[in-house]
Design a protein around this motif. Structure first.
Motif, mmCIF file in Angstrom:
data_model
loop_
_atom_site.group_PDB
_atom_site.id
_atom_site.type_symbol
_atom_site.label_atom_id
_atom_site.label_comp_id
_atom_site.label_asym_id
_atom_site.label_seq_id
_atom_site.Cartn_x
_atom_site.Cartn_y
_atom_site.Cartn_z
ATOM 1 N N MET A 1 0.820 -1.201 0.000
ATOM 2 C CA MET A 1 0.000 0.000 0.000
ATOM 3 C C MET A 1 0.862 1.261 0.000
ATOM 4 O O MET A 1 0.675 2.132 -0.818
ATOM 5 N N TYR A 2 1.813 1.344 0.925
ATOM 6 C CA TYR A 2 2.726 2.487 0.965
ATOM 7 C C TYR A 2 4.103 1.994 0.552
ATOM 8 O O TYR A 2 4.906 1.590 1.372
ATOM 9 N N ARG A 3 4.363 2.016 -0.738
ATOM 10 C CA ARG A 3 5.643 1.529 -1.251
ATOM 11 C C ARG A 3 6.788 2.478 -0.928
ATOM 12 O O ARG A 3 7.902 2.056 -0.672
ATOM 13 N N LYS A 4 6.504 3.783 -0.969
ATOM 14 C CA LYS A 4 7.558 4.773 -0.775
ATOM 15 C C LYS A 4 7.058 5.857 0.173
ATOM 16 O O LYS A 4 6.072 6.540 -0.122
ATOM 17 N N ILE A 5 7.767 6.016 1.298
ATOM 18 C CA ILE A 5 7.364 6.966 2.334
ATOM 19 C C ILE A 5 8.394 8.076 2.430
ATOM 20 O O ILE A 5 9.587 7.820 2.636
ATOM 21 N N LEU A 6 7.938 9.305 2.289
ATOM 22 C CA LEU A 6 8.782 10.475 2.512
ATOM 23 C C LEU A 6 8.754 10.773 4.005
ATOM 24 O O LEU A 6 7.683 10.935 4.587
ATOM 25 N N VAL A 7 9.925 10.838 4.622
ATOM 26 C CA VAL A 7 10.037 11.140 6.045
ATOM 27 C C VAL A 7 10.685 12.507 6.170
ATOM 28 O O VAL A 7 11.876 12.676 5.881
ATOM 29 N N ALA A 8 9.893 13.507 6.559
ATOM 30 C CA ALA A 8 10.387 14.874 6.684
ATOM 31 C C ALA A 8 11.052 15.047 8.049
ATOM 32 O O ALA A 8 10.393 14.985 9.082
ATOM 33 N N LEU A 9 12.372 15.236 8.035
ATOM 34 C CA LEU A 9 13.135 15.368 9.274
ATOM 35 C C LEU A 9 13.526 16.823 9.498
ATOM 36 O O LEU A 9 13.819 17.551 8.551
ATOM 37 N N ASP A 10 13.552 17.218 10.767
ATOM 38 C CA ASP A 10 13.971 18.584 11.082
ATOM 39 C C ASP A 10 15.300 18.622 11.835
ATOM 40 O O ASP A 10 15.734 19.670 12.269
ATOM 41 N N THR A 11 15.930 17.482 11.989
ATOM 42 C CA THR A 11 17.213 17.308 12.682
ATOM 43 C C THR A 11 17.135 17.668 14.168
ATOM 44 O O THR A 11 18.142 17.962 14.786
ATOM 45 N N GLY A 12 15.950 17.620 14.728
ATOM 46 C CA GLY A 12 15.767 17.951 16.132
ATOM 47 C C GLY A 12 15.181 16.792 16.920
ATOM 48 O O GLY A 12 15.095 15.658 16.442
ATOM 49 N N ALA A 13 14.750 17.108 18.124
ATOM 50 C CA ALA A 13 14.222 16.094 19.042
ATOM 51 C C ALA A 13 12.986 15.391 18.493
ATOM 52 O O ALA A 13 12.752 14.219 18.790
ATOM 53 N N SER A 14 12.205 16.076 17.669
ATOM 54 C CA SER A 14 10.991 15.446 17.142
ATOM 55 C C SER A 14 11.304 14.251 16.239
ATOM 56 O O SER A 14 10.495 13.338 16.101
ATOM 57 N N ASP A 15 12.503 14.219 15.655
ATOM 58 C CA ASP A 15 12.897 13.067 14.834
ATOM 59 C C ASP A 15 12.970 11.797 15.679
ATOM 60 O O ASP A 15 12.724 10.702 15.175
ATOM 61 N N PRO A 20 11.172 6.025 14.936
ATOM 62 C CA PRO A 20 10.738 4.666 15.329
ATOM 63 C C PRO A 20 9.335 4.320 14.816
ATOM 64 O O PRO A 20 9.084 3.190 14.385
ATOM 65 N N ALA A 21 8.440 5.292 14.843
ATOM 66 C CA ALA A 21 7.064 5.041 14.397
ATOM 67 C C ALA A 21 7.011 4.754 12.902
ATOM 68 O O ALA A 21 6.362 3.796 12.464
ATOM 69 N N VAL A 22 7.693 5.565 12.112
ATOM 70 C CA VAL A 22 7.637 5.377 10.666
ATOM 71 C C VAL A 22 8.448 4.151 10.242
ATOM 72 O O VAL A 22 8.100 3.463 9.272
ATOM 73 N N THR A 23 9.506 3.825 10.973
ATOM 74 C CA THR A 23 10.282 2.627 10.672
ATOM 75 C C THR A 23 9.441 1.372 10.915
ATOM 76 O O THR A 23 9.468 0.438 10.104
ATOM 77 N N ALA A 24 8.695 1.354 11.999
ATOM 78 C CA ALA A 24 7.818 0.212 12.287
ATOM 79 C C ALA A 24 6.779 0.048 11.170
ATOM 80 O O ALA A 24 6.522 -1.076 10.712
ATOM 81 N N LEU A 25 6.200 1.147 10.735
ATOM 82 C CA LEU A 25 5.229 1.097 9.652
ATOM 83 C C LEU A 25 5.890 0.595 8.358
ATOM 84 O O LEU A 25 5.338 -0.259 7.654
ATOM 85 N N ALA A 26 7.065 1.115 8.055
ATOM 86 C CA ALA A 26 7.776 0.717 6.832
ATOM 87 C C ALA A 26 8.109 -0.775 6.831
ATOM 88 O O ALA A 26 8.011 -1.438 5.799
ATOM 89 N N LYS A 27 8.481 -1.307 7.990
ATOM 90 C CA LYS A 27 8.757 -2.743 8.083
ATOM 91 C C LYS A 27 7.492 -3.550 7.790
ATOM 92 O O LYS A 27 7.532 -4.530 7.048
ATOM 93 N N LEU A 28 6.382 -3.144 8.381
ATOM 94 C CA LEU A 28 5.117 -3.847 8.158
ATOM 95 C C LEU A 28 4.686 -3.798 6.695
ATOM 96 O O LEU A 28 4.178 -4.778 6.161
ATOM 97 N N MET A 29 4.891 -2.660 6.066
ATOM 98 C CA MET A 29 4.427 -2.457 4.698
ATOM 99 C C MET A 29 5.500 -2.777 3.657
ATOM 100 O O MET A 29 5.245 -2.659 2.471
ATOM 101 N N GLN A 30 6.703 -3.124 4.123
ATOM 102 C CA GLN A 30 7.843 -3.364 3.234
ATOM 103 C C GLN A 30 8.085 -2.154 2.329
ATOM 104 O O GLN A 30 8.249 -2.276 1.108
ATOM 105 N N SER A 31 8.093 -0.982 2.956
ATOM 106 C CA SER A 31 8.228 0.285 2.249
ATOM 107 C C SER A 31 9.678 0.731 2.150
ATOM 108 O O SER A 31 10.504 0.392 2.989
ATOM 109 N N GLU A 32 9.922 1.534 1.154
ATOM 110 C CA GLU A 32 11.194 2.244 1.019
ATOM 111 C C GLU A 32 11.020 3.594 1.703
ATOM 112 O O GLU A 32 9.959 4.217 1.617
#
Length: 144
Positions: A1-15, A20-32
């Protein structure tokens, strides 16, 4: 479903909340993953017009992206690419999403409220109004 995920990073604490949240999702979906940081300092905003040299901030941003991508590749066994772009964050995130045929945009919320959004702007608000793909928004960690 989500083959390619753009992860917008700000190089701060919010990253630290977003990755971890988007990595877990990417593993489940086998996303790039495509890690994107928008350099928006003075040098970045005037880079092309004034034919400026790469600023120290831009070099640090690229180094951060490279290190973060390598860590994710090793720890999660995902395909992870990086892109450092220059300019207004909402505009550049949307531009990259269209050019790269992104299926999902992942961002971290900073938890600003009214005055904070007015002072700092709201990248998420600007992106959500114009995005043609779903957003995955991770809120800041709340103190217990």
């Amino acid at each position: 479903m989500y083959r390619k995920i753009l992860v917008a990073l700000d190089t701060g604490a919010s990253d630290l909340e977003l990755l971890p949240a988007v990595t877990a999702l990417a593993k489940l979906m086998q996303s790039e993953l495509l890690l994107v940081h928008v350099a928006d300092g003075w040098a970045a905003r005037n880079f092309d017009q004034l034919k400026l040299a790469e600023s120290e901030e831009m070099k640090q941003d690229l180094s951060y992206l490279e290190a973060t991508a390598e860590k994710l590749r090793v720890e999660s066994n995902l395909t992870v690419n990086i892109l450092l772009v220059l300019g207004e964050p909402p505009d550049q995130i949307l531009k990259v999403a269209a050019e790269e045929r992104i299926d999902l945009i992942a961002l971290a919320s900073h938890g600003h409220r009214l005055i904070g959004d007015i002072i700092h702007g709201s990248t998420i608000d600007a992106v959500r109004h114009k995005a043609n793909v779903p957003l995955f928004v991770v809120p800041p960690k709340r103190a217990s």
